[in-house]
Design an enzyme around this catalytic site. Structure first.
Site, PDB file in Angstrom:
ATOM      1  N   ARG A 147      -7.204   0.607  -7.045  1.00 20.39           N
ATOM      2  CA  ARG A 147      -8.064   0.337  -5.892  1.00 20.39           C
ATOM      3  C   ARG A 147      -7.279  -0.351  -4.783  1.00 20.39           C
ATOM      4  O   ARG A 147      -6.590  -1.326  -5.009  1.00 20.39           O
ATOM      5  CB  ARG A 147      -9.248  -0.534  -6.316  1.00 20.39           C
ATOM      6  N   SER A 148      -7.434   0.199  -3.597  1.00 21.06           N
ATOM      7  CA  SER A 148      -6.851  -0.441  -2.417  1.00 21.06           C
ATOM      8  C   SER A 148      -8.016  -0.996  -1.595  1.00 21.06           C
ATOM      9  O   SER A 148      -8.453  -2.119  -1.808  1.00 21.06           O
ATOM     10  CB  SER A 148      -6.018   0.594  -1.654  1.00 21.06           C
ATOM     11  N   GLY A 149      -8.586  -0.194  -0.681  1.00 18.54           N
ATOM     12  CA  GLY A 149      -9.698  -0.690   0.135  1.00 18.54           C
ATOM     13  C   GLY A 149     -11.063  -0.474  -0.505  1.00 18.54           C
ATOM     14  O   GLY A 149     -12.074  -0.985  -0.022  1.00 18.54           O
ATOM     15  N   HIS A 151     -12.963   2.259  -0.648  1.00 18.93           N
ATOM     16  CA  HIS A 151     -13.899   3.076   0.138  1.00 18.93           C
ATOM     17  C   HIS A 151     -14.137   4.463  -0.436  1.00 18.93           C
ATOM     18  O   HIS A 151     -14.812   5.269   0.195  1.00 18.93           O
ATOM     19  CB  HIS A 151     -13.392   3.222   1.574  1.00 18.93           C
ATOM     20  N   GLY A 219      -3.808   2.291   1.038  1.00 20.86           N
ATOM     21  CA  GLY A 219      -3.425   2.960  -0.213  1.00 20.86           C
ATOM     22  C   GLY A 219      -4.125   4.292  -0.373  1.00 20.86           C
ATOM     23  O   GLY A 219      -3.490   5.329  -0.585  1.00 20.86           O
ATOM     24  N   ASN A 487     -10.224  13.157   1.618  1.00 17.53           N
ATOM     25  CA  ASN A 487     -10.597  11.741   1.753  1.00 17.53           C
ATOM     26  C   ASN A 487     -12.113  11.556   1.821  1.00 17.53           C
ATOM     27  O   ASN A 487     -12.599  10.442   1.657  1.00 17.53           O
ATOM     28  CB  ASN A 487      -9.947  11.116   2.987  1.00 17.53           C
ATOM     29  N   TYR A 488     -12.856  12.635   2.089  1.00 18.02           N
ATOM     30  CA  TYR A 488     -14.314  12.584   1.960  1.00 18.02           C
ATOM     31  C   TYR A 488     -14.665  13.264   0.635  1.00 18.02           C
ATOM     32  O   TYR A 488     -15.427  14.233   0.591  1.00 18.02           O
ATOM     33  CB  TYR A 488     -14.993  13.277   3.144  1.00 18.02           C
TER      34      TYR A 488
END
Ligand code: FAD
Length: 548
Positions: A147-149, A151, A219, A487-488
């Protein structure tokens, strides 16, 4: 293409010698014998996280829950100083476990009591702690989530249906700007807003071309490509990555030269978490003027929004690259009446001053008037993306408005124009293939923010509406394949991965056929046991692609 094997390693994980192994076994026996959970009184003090108005400070003790002792004792064995690493580990019995986990779940859809949680959370402060966590996760048969952000649109960094260890990069967020060489090294846990802020402390004329939301993590963002409002001038965020520090499945740390160009290609758009762990990205900074101009103009159907949008589809991809106008569509009532309309917000950013912007707008969009506004919010959402390659006719747009007006007001739509430099990249430059000929990207989402969960009848009806809207849009969007943005990420597209035919249903939509096949070949080379996996990670097949 021949697979490349990298021989040079930047650093190598230490192998256990027999004496160390005996010591480890002794420690494990001690841990297993404990009838009560082990308590470690070391206090944890995570850095306060202050982004977007929400500040959190996390303090707690480490307890070891039955079941996670094996993992903890492995970390203990690998660590020179267990007291310091113990302050960075959270098990379910730890009072800070839930706040630490929740702090990074940035889509409230996955922040539910019933959401499966990690067996252990590790929040490393350095690369060797990441390596230890990786090796112990492998050794004790857990899956890994990185995990980075936080989202991820399907919550894939924070939750899984199998026992898993979560490595959270919240403590690895350093940003090192090199103004002279126009580059910056950014550790994987940094948020986009932190990157922008740190760069702005050093220079007013350099910038990293990334997305609008300040809490999105670097990330995950760059691993999927990453578009932003300088897309038409400088391409994707991933087009501006020049180097990386990356941990492979063996715990070896690679950079661009030691990993080879194939793997470097794959992790910039192919979803880095299918291949290993990004520790830090080195990014190229691009020149920007000291002053930029932003504006927001709202138009309803009654004010000619359909005609402006129809024109936008063909004018924007060819307009001055310094201008980006994102559009949002909202269904709403006309004034205080019950009559419904579509409101469009035209949100512009221009790399220059109003002296040159206004003539540009007067020439191309004389219909727009200019005001200023910026807004950011935290959401509970389900989203889906599309790419449009042929202008939608006025009749088509009117049918779309009718459908949108059937929605209960929970749906929003974002349009980002393409063209500009995006037309100059081949669709195989990096795995992200949505390049020449794309007029705009359409992102639609439904919001569950007013619902106690995303499984209430209202939430389910909204998800259902989104599915039906998706089917309705088919004639207007790209086809063969119908393109979607990784990314979605959207698990509704399919999760089959037993063979190419199954996986191509979703994989070709994100990457198209050539790139997807290349990603599969690279995956087979760098992670043949499929350790780095999630429901839409790059798959491994029992037969090689060339045999199919
Ligand atoms: C409000 C909002 C606004 C957005 N705006 C934009 C936008 O303007 N442009 C755009 O392109 N996208 C945008 N996105 C999409 C966003 O880029 C993706 O959701 C992205 O994956 C988020 O990255 P993250 O690090 O925040 O998320 P995470 O959930 O932490 O990670 C997402 C994925 O990346 C993996 N990952 C994270 N860190 C690493 C690492 N260090 N090594 C390997 N894998 C890792 C995770 O395991 C997971 O699979 C937006 C999303 C939201 C929710």
């Amino acid at each position: 293409m021949q697979p490349q094997r990298s021989s040079k390693r930047l650093s190598k994980a230490k192998e256990p010698n027999p004496t160390e192994k005996q010591q480890e076994e002794k420690k494990e026996t001690r841990m297993n014998a404990a009838k009560e959970p082990l308590r470690n009184d070391a206090r944890l003090n995570l850095k306060a996280l202050c982004i977007s108005g929400s500040c959190r400070s996390l303090v707690s003790n480490l307890y070891v829950t039955p079941g996670s002792e094996d993992f903890i004792s492995c970390l203990r064995w690998h660590s020179n100083n267990f007291t310091s690493i113990s302050q960075l580990i959270f098990t379910t019995a730890n009072s800070s476990f839930l706040p630490v986990w929740q702090a990074g779940v940035n889509n409230a859809r996955f922040n539910q009591p019933e959401t499966p949680k990690p067996s252990v959370i590790v929040t490393p402060v350095n690369e060797s702690q990441v390596r230890n966590a990786l090796l112990c996760t492998k050794k004790h048969g857990y899956e890994i989530r990185i995990r980075s952000g936080g989202h991820d649109f399907e919550g894939l960094s924070s939750t899984a249906d199998v026992p898993f260890v979560m490595i959270d990069f919240i403590n690895m967020r350093s940003i090192d700007v090199d103004v002279v060489n126009s580059t910056v090294w950014v550790q994987a846990g940094a948020a986009l807003g932190e990157v922008y802020y740190t760069i702005s402390q050093k220079t007013d004329t350099l910038y990293f071309p990334a997305g609008l939301c300040p809490t999105v993590g670097i990330g995950g963002y760059l691993g999927g490509g990453g578009y932003g409002n300088l897309l038409r001038k400088y391409g994707l965020g991933a087009d501006n990555v020049v180097d990386v520090r990356f941990m492979d499945v063996n715990g070896d740390i690679l950079d661009r030269s030691s990993m080879g160009e194939e793997l470097f290609w794959a992790i910039r758009g192919g979803g880095a978490s299918s291949f290993g762990i990004v520790l830090a990205w080195k990014l190229r900074l691009v020149p920007v003027p000291e002053l930029v101009t932003v504006f927001v103009v709202n138009k309803t159907l009654e004010e000619g929004a359909t005609e402006i949008f129809h024109k936008f589809q063909t004018v924007m991809p060819n307009i001055d690259r310094n201008l980006h106008i994102r559009i949002q569509w909202f269904g709403e009532n006309v004034g205080n009446t019950t009559k419904k309309t579509i409101k469009m917000a035209f949100e512009g950013i221009y790399q220059g001053t109003s002296d040159t912007l206004i003539p540009l707008l007067e020439e191309n969009f004389p219909e727009l008037n200019v005001t200023q506004e910026i807004s950011i919010s935290k959401l509970s959402i389900k989203g889906k993306s599309d790419y449009i390659r042929a202008p939608i006719s006025i009749e088509g747009l009117k049918k779309i408005w009718e459908k949108i007006l059937e929605n209960d007001g929970s749906a929003t739509f974002q349009i980002n124009p393409f063209g500009g430099i995006m037309n100059e990249y081949s669709e195989t430059t990096i795995p992200y293939p949505h390049r020449a000929g794309v007029l705009f990207q359409l992102f639609k989402m439904v919001n569950f923010g007013d619902q106690p969960s995303y499984t209430t009848p209202t939430s389910l009806a909204r998800r259902d509406w989104l599915q039906r809207f998706e089917a309705f849009l088919e004639p207007y969007v790209s086809s063969n394949p119908r393109e979607a943005y990784f990314n979605y990420i959207d698990l509704d597209l399919g999760v089959g991965s037993d063979n190419y035919e199954e996986a191509s249903v979703w994989g070709e939509r994100y990457w198209k056929s050539d790139n997807f096949k290349k990603l599969i070949r690279i995956k087979a080379r760098v992670d043949p046991d499929n350790f780095f996996r999630h429901p839409q990670s790059i798959p491994i097949f029992s037969t090689s692609l060339s045999d199919m």
